[in-house]
Design a protein around this motif. Sequence first.
Motif, short mmCIF file in Angstrom:
data_model
loop_
_atom_site.label_atom_id
_atom_site.label_comp_id
_atom_site.label_asym_id
_atom_site.label_seq_id
_atom_site.Cartn_x
_atom_site.Cartn_y
_atom_site.Cartn_z
N MET A 47 13.47 35.69 78.97
CA MET A 47 12.62 35.90 77.82
C MET A 47 13.25 35.20 76.61
N GLU A 48 12.42 34.51 75.88
CA GLU A 48 12.87 33.77 74.71
C GLU A 48 13.20 34.71 73.55
N ASP A 95 12.28 34.48 70.47
CA ASP A 95 11.08 34.77 69.69
C ASP A 95 10.28 35.91 70.31
N ASP A 96 10.21 35.95 71.64
CA ASP A 96 9.50 37.02 72.33
C ASP A 96 10.19 38.36 72.11
N GLN A 97 11.50 38.34 72.09
CA GLN A 97 12.25 39.57 71.85
C GLN A 97 12.01 40.09 70.43
N LYS A 106 9.35 39.56 68.68
CA LYS A 106 7.97 40.07 68.64
C LYS A 106 7.90 41.48 69.21
N LEU A 107 8.63 41.75 70.28
CA LEU A 107 8.66 43.10 70.85
C LEU A 107 9.30 44.09 69.88
N LYS A 162 6.76 44.78 67.22
CA LYS A 162 5.69 45.63 67.74
C LYS A 162 6.14 47.09 67.79
N GLY A 185 7.49 39.48 64.10
CA GLY A 185 8.51 38.90 64.96
C GLY A 185 8.98 37.53 64.53
#
Length: 75
Positions: A1-2, A4-6, A8-9, A12, A45
């Motif tokens: 997982m990138e 940026d995705d982390q 975003k989580l 959230k 994020g």
Amino acid sequence: MERDDQLKLLGKQIRGIRESLGVTQDQMAYKAEFARSYYSGIERGVRNISAVNLIQLAKALNVEVGELFPNISNL
């Protein structure tokens, strides 16, 4: 997982806590003593929030710092 995705989580998770309290982004930014745009960036994020600011945000949300983080199984 990138990375940026982390982020975003993380955003959230923070958004969910804020919304469960019935507080707007403007209200939370004020309470946490953050600029509105900075706080918005956290929830979207796009900001890599520092540990010090995570502590400040947890205080404003009245939660433990660990509650700000998403479940590790989602990463």
